[in-house]
Design a protein around this motif. Structure first.
Motif, PDB file in Angstrom:
ATOM      1  N   ILE A 286       0.829  -1.408  -0.165  1.00 33.83           N
ATOM      2  CA  ILE A 286      -0.097   0.050  -0.126  1.00 33.83           C
ATOM      3  C   ILE A 286       1.002   1.085   0.021  1.00 33.83           C
ATOM      4  O   ILE A 286       1.969   1.277   0.515  1.00 33.83           O
ATOM      5  N   ILE A 287       0.553   2.205  -0.683  1.00 36.98           N
ATOM      6  CA  ILE A 287       1.220   3.629  -0.654  1.00 36.98           C
ATOM      7  C   ILE A 287       0.677   4.515   0.468  1.00 36.98           C
ATOM      8  O   ILE A 287      -0.451   4.402   0.867  1.00 36.98           O
ATOM      9  N   GLY A 288       1.934   4.886   1.190  1.00 36.28           N
ATOM     10  CA  GLY A 288       1.639   5.848   2.317  1.00 36.28           C
ATOM     11  C   GLY A 288       1.710   7.333   1.773  1.00 36.28           C
ATOM     12  O   GLY A 288       2.740   7.722   1.015  1.00 36.28           O
ATOM     13  N   LEU A 289       0.966   8.223   2.166  1.00 37.51           N
ATOM     14  CA  LEU A 289       0.785   9.442   1.764  1.00 37.51           C
ATOM     15  C   LEU A 289       1.077  10.480   2.959  1.00 37.51           C
ATOM     16  O   LEU A 289       0.406  10.021   3.963  1.00 37.51           O
ATOM     17  N   VAL A 290       1.935  11.575   2.720  1.00 36.14           N
ATOM     18  CA  VAL A 290       1.976  12.375   4.094  1.00 36.14           C
ATOM     19  C   VAL A 290       1.267  13.711   3.439  1.00 36.14           C
ATOM     20  O   VAL A 290       1.816  14.309   2.750  1.00 36.14           O
ATOM     21  N   ALA A 291      -0.072  13.976   4.188  1.00 28.06           N
ATOM     22  CA  ALA A 291      -0.470  15.177   3.841  1.00 28.06           C
ATOM     23  C   ALA A 291      -0.199  16.449   4.518  1.00 28.06           C
ATOM     24  O   ALA A 291      -1.069  16.599   5.609  1.00 28.06           O
ATOM     25  N   LEU A 296       8.429  17.340   3.686  1.00 32.80           N
ATOM     26  CA  LEU A 296       9.081  17.297   2.354  1.00 32.80           C
ATOM     27  C   LEU A 296       8.685  15.919   1.851  1.00 32.80           C
ATOM     28  O   LEU A 296       8.407  15.614   0.616  1.00 32.80           O
ATOM     29  N   ILE A 297       8.439  14.781   2.686  1.00 33.88           N
ATOM     30  CA  ILE A 297       8.007  13.376   2.276  1.00 33.88           C
ATOM     31  C   ILE A 297       6.877  13.667   1.461  1.00 33.88           C
ATOM     32  O   ILE A 297       5.909  14.193   2.075  1.00 33.88           O
ATOM     33  N   ASN A 298       6.631  13.254   0.220  1.00 39.05           N
ATOM     34  CA  ASN A 298       5.340  12.968  -0.434  1.00 39.05           C
ATOM     35  C   ASN A 298       4.836  11.650  -0.150  1.00 39.05           C
ATOM     36  O   ASN A 298       3.537  11.487   0.176  1.00 39.05           O
ATOM     37  N   ASN A 299       5.443  10.553  -0.534  1.00 38.50           N
ATOM     38  CA  ASN A 299       4.986   9.153  -0.469  1.00 38.50           C
ATOM     39  C   ASN A 299       5.933   8.219  -0.044  1.00 38.50           C
ATOM     40  O   ASN A 299       7.154   8.424  -0.260  1.00 38.50           O
ATOM     41  N   PHE A 300       5.594   6.967   0.415  1.00 36.14           N
ATOM     42  CA  PHE A 300       6.359   6.005   0.802  1.00 36.14           C
ATOM     43  C   PHE A 300       5.831   4.499   0.650  1.00 36.14           C
ATOM     44  O   PHE A 300       4.744   4.407   0.636  1.00 36.14           O
ATOM     45  N   HIS A 301       6.582   3.585   0.458  1.00 30.64           N
ATOM     46  CA  HIS A 301       6.195   2.347   0.784  1.00 30.64           C
ATOM     47  C   HIS A 301       7.251   1.246   1.142  1.00 30.64           C
ATOM     48  O   HIS A 301       8.500   1.832   1.130  1.00 30.64           O
ATOM     49  N   PHE A 302       6.961   0.090   1.524  1.00 30.93           N
ATOM     50  CA  PHE A 302       7.789  -0.877   2.215  1.00 30.93           C
ATOM     51  C   PHE A 302       8.096  -1.736   0.995  1.00 30.93           C
ATOM     52  O   PHE A 302       7.369  -2.343   0.477  1.00 30.93           O
ATOM     53  N   LEU A 303       9.484  -2.131   0.582  1.00 28.64           N
ATOM     54  CA  LEU A 303       9.976  -3.113  -0.259  1.00 28.64           C
ATOM     55  C   LEU A 303       9.442  -4.400   0.202  1.00 28.64           C
ATOM     56  O   LEU A 303       8.966  -5.410  -0.711  1.00 28.64           O
ATOM     57  N   ASN A 304       9.541  -4.670   1.502  1.00 27.71           N
ATOM     58  CA  ASN A 304       8.956  -5.995   2.083  1.00 27.71           C
ATOM     59  C   ASN A 304       7.600  -6.368   1.850  1.00 27.71           C
ATOM     60  O   ASN A 304       7.280  -7.417   1.973  1.00 27.71           O
ATOM     61  N   ASP A 305       6.976  -5.191   1.668  1.00 26.50           N
ATOM     62  CA  ASP A 305       5.494  -5.515   1.353  1.00 26.50           C
ATOM     63  C   ASP A 305       5.205  -5.842  -0.193  1.00 26.50           C
ATOM     64  O   ASP A 305       4.033  -6.460  -0.345  1.00 26.50           O
ATOM     65  N   VAL A 306       6.139  -5.624  -1.006  1.00 24.59           N
ATOM     66  CA  VAL A 306       5.820  -5.486  -2.306  1.00 24.59           C
ATOM     67  C   VAL A 306       6.731  -6.837  -2.911  1.00 24.59           C
ATOM     68  O   VAL A 306       6.006  -7.816  -3.802  1.00 24.59           O
TER      69      VAL A 306
END
Ligand SMILES: Cc1cc2nc3c(=O)[nH]c(=O)nc-3n(C[C@H](O)[C@H](O)[C@H](O)COP(=O)(O)OP(=O)(O)OC[C@H]3O[C@@H](n4cnc5c(N)ncnc54)[C@H](O)[C@@H]3O)c2cc1C
Length: 415
Positions: A286-291, A296-306
Motif C-alpha cells: 500500500i502507498i503511504g501519503l504524508v498530507a 518534504l516527504i510525499n509518499n512511501f512504501h515498504f519493499l518488504n510489502d511488495v
C-alpha cells in the motif's frame, strides 16, 4: 543483415526505442539500437543486487495500460500489485482510503476517513463510474484544464483535494501544484479504476529487459552516445559515422538533429531515498501519503510489502523543491518519518536524484499517429515526450515510429 535490407537505426534503448525495435522485428526488419547508457531501459531502471531491488525512482506499471498488454508478457513479469487505496498520514492521524468496490476491506475505513466529506467520497465513486465509461479517445480530445481546476469544478472540497488528491497525484505527476493536464488526470484515474498499480517481481527494469530479450544481442550497442543525425549519417561520440536509411530518434531530438528548435524541455524531478528499517511494513502493498504542506516527504512504501523475502527497506519519495544537501535531506526525511508516521528509519541504503523524470508538457495527446512521427524523409521521432509521460505513451510512440518506417520502406501510405 542481408544487404538488400534497409539500414534502420534507433537512437535510445528506453522503452520507446525498444518497442520500436520489437515492432520492426515483428514485421521482418532488423534495427540497430544505440544508447549512451551501459544498460537498457533509460528512465526505467533498477539496481537489483545483494537481495535488494532498488528502482531508480518509484514508478508503477498500470496493468490496464493498453500498450503493456500488447507488448509485454504480463504473466512472465510476475507482477506485484498494490492494493487499490492508500494510507494517509495527516495531523498525527492515519486514514485509510480506497476503492471499496474492488476491495471491500476499504469500505468502513473509507467512509470514516477524516480526509473529506461523505459527498467527496460519493464524488470519487461517481468519477470512477464516469471515467470507466469515457473512452480514451474522448479523454484525450476533451478540453484541457489543470487537474486542480478539474477537481474543483467536479465539486471536491478543498480538504479532499489537499489531503488526498494533492499527495496522491503529486506522486504520479511529480509536481506539487496539480498543474498537469486534466486529460492525464482522467486517463490515470481511469487506468487505476480498471486495473492495478504493479511492479514486476524483479523490479521495474524487468519491463525493458523483457523487450530487449526479444531482440538479437548484436543489434544492441550500449555505451554508444550519438552526437548528431544529419540526413542519412549518424555521428557517434567515439568518432564513428554510420549510414542509416531510416533513423528513429527515441529521445528528445533537439540536440541531435539540425534545425530543430533546441527543445530545452523542462522536466519534473524526484528524489527517492531507501532506508533500512526494523519496521516490518504495513502487511500489504500500500502507498503511504504524508498530507502536510510543511513536510518534504510525499509518499512511501515498504519493499518488504511488495517483493517476496525482501529485507525491511522503506522507499521514500521527495518531490517538493528544497535547497538541502544529501546529508541534510536524509536527516530531515528520517525526522519527518518519525514525527509524521512513527516509522523509524535506520541507515540510508541509497539515494537517487532523478532530474529528468517526467517531461513537463503543456498540452497532452494520447499518442502519435505514425504519420506524425516523420520529421524528414529519413528521420522519425519517438519517446514519451511527444505525448505524455507514461510507459503507455513511450511504447505507443515507439510502435508508431516503427510503423511509419515500415510504410515508407514498403511504399504504402503512412497513416
Ligand atoms: C521516477 C519516475 C517515475 C515514473 N513513474 C511512472 C509511472 O508510475 N507510470 C508510468 O507509466 N510512467 C512513469 N514514468 C515515466 C516512464 O518511465 C517514461 O514515460 C518512459 O520510461 C519513457 O521512455 P522513453 O523510451 O520515451 O524515454 P527514456 O527512458 O528517457 O529513453 C531514452 C533513451 O535514450 C538514450 N539517449 C538519450 N540521448 C542519447 C544519445 N545522444 N545517444 C544515445 N542514446 C541516447 C537514453 O540513455 C535513454 O536510454 C516515470 C519515470 C520516472 C523517471
Amino acid at each position: 543483415m542481408n544487404d538488400n535490407q534497409p539500414h534502420i537505426t534507433i537512437i535510445g534503448a528506453g522503452v520507446s526505442g525498444l518497442t520500436a525495435a520489437v515492432t520492426l522485428q515483428n514485421a521482418g526488419y532488423k534495427a540497430t539500437v544505440y544508447d549512451a547508457n551501459s544498460f537498457v531501459g533509460g528512465r526505467v531502471s533498477s539496481d537489483a543486487t545483494s537481495g535488494l531491488i532498488l528502482d531508480h525512482g518509484f514508478q508503477v506499471m498500470l496493468d490496464a495500460y493498453p500498450a503493456v498488454n500488447e507488448f509485454l508478457d504480463i504473466e512472465a513479469l510476475k507482477l506485484r500489485k498494490f492494493v487499490p487505496g492508500s494510507l494517509i498520514f495527516k495531523d498525527g492521524k492515519t486514514h485509510k482510503l480506497g476503492d471499496p468496490t474492488r476491495d471491500s476491506s476499504f469500505l468502513w475505513s473509507t467512509i470514516t476517513a477524516g480526509v473529506g466529506s461523505l459527498k467527496d467520497k460519493w464524488l470519487v465513486y461517481s468519477l470512477s463510474r464516469k471515467l470507466k465509461q469515457k473512452s480514451i479517445h474522448d479523454i484525450f480530445t476533451s478540453p484541457e484544464t489543470t487537474t486542480k481546476i478539474y477537481l474543483e469544478n467536479y465539486g471536491f472540497s478543498k480538504k479532499m483535494i489537499a489531503s488526498f488528491f494533492t499527495p496522491f497525484y503529486t506522486g504520479i505527476f511529480l509536481e506539487t501544484k496539480l498543474a498537469t493536464s486534466s486529460r492525464m488526470f482522467e486517463f490515470v484515474f481511469k487506468m487505476f479504476t480498471e486495473g492495478n498499480a504493479t511492479i514486476p517481481a524483479g523490479g521495474i527494469k524487468a519491463i525493458p529487459e523483457q523487450l530487449a530479450a526479444q531482440l538479437p544481442e548484436d543489434s544492441m550497442h550500449l555505451n554508444h552516445k550519438v552526437t548528431a543525425v544529419i540526413g542519412n549519417e549518424i555521428s557517434l561520440e567515439n568518432g564513428e559515422k554510420i549510414k542509416s536509411d531510416y533513423t528513429i530518434v527515441a529521445t528528445p531530438a533537439g540536440d541531435l538533429v539540425p534545425n530543430l528548435p533546441n527543445e530545452n524541455m523542462p522536466w519534473h524531478q524526484v528524489t527517492v531515498l531507501y532506508f533500512e528499517t526494523d519496521h516490518t511494513g504495513l502487511d500489504q502493498a500500500i502507498i503511504g501519503l504524508v498530507a502536510n504542506d510543511d513536510v518534504l516527504i510525499n509518499n512511501f512504501h515498504f519493499l518488504n510489502d511488495v517483493f517476496d523475502n525482501h529485507r525491511n527497506i522503506i522507499s521514500v519519495s521527495v518531490i517538493k523543491k528544497h535547497q538541502l544537501s544529501d546529508q541534510q535531506l536524509t536527516e530531515r526525511v528520517v525526522k519527518e518519518l518519525r514525527e509524521e508516521t512513527h516509522i523509524k528509519a535506520n541507515e540510508l541504503v541509497k539515494l537517487y536524484h532523478i532530474k529528468k523524470a517526467l517531461p513537463q508538457l503543456d498540452s497532452l495527446n494520447y499518442c502519435m499517429n505514425a504519420s506524425e512521427t516523420q520529421l524528414t524523409d529519413s528521420v522519425f521521432l519517438a519517446g514519451d515526450q511527444l505525448s505524455n509521460g507514461s510507459l503507455n505513451a513511450a511504447m505507443l510512440n515507439g510502435k508508431a515510429a516503427a510503423n511509419a518506417v515500415i510504410s515508407k520502406i514498403e511504399g504504402s501510405v503512412i497513416l
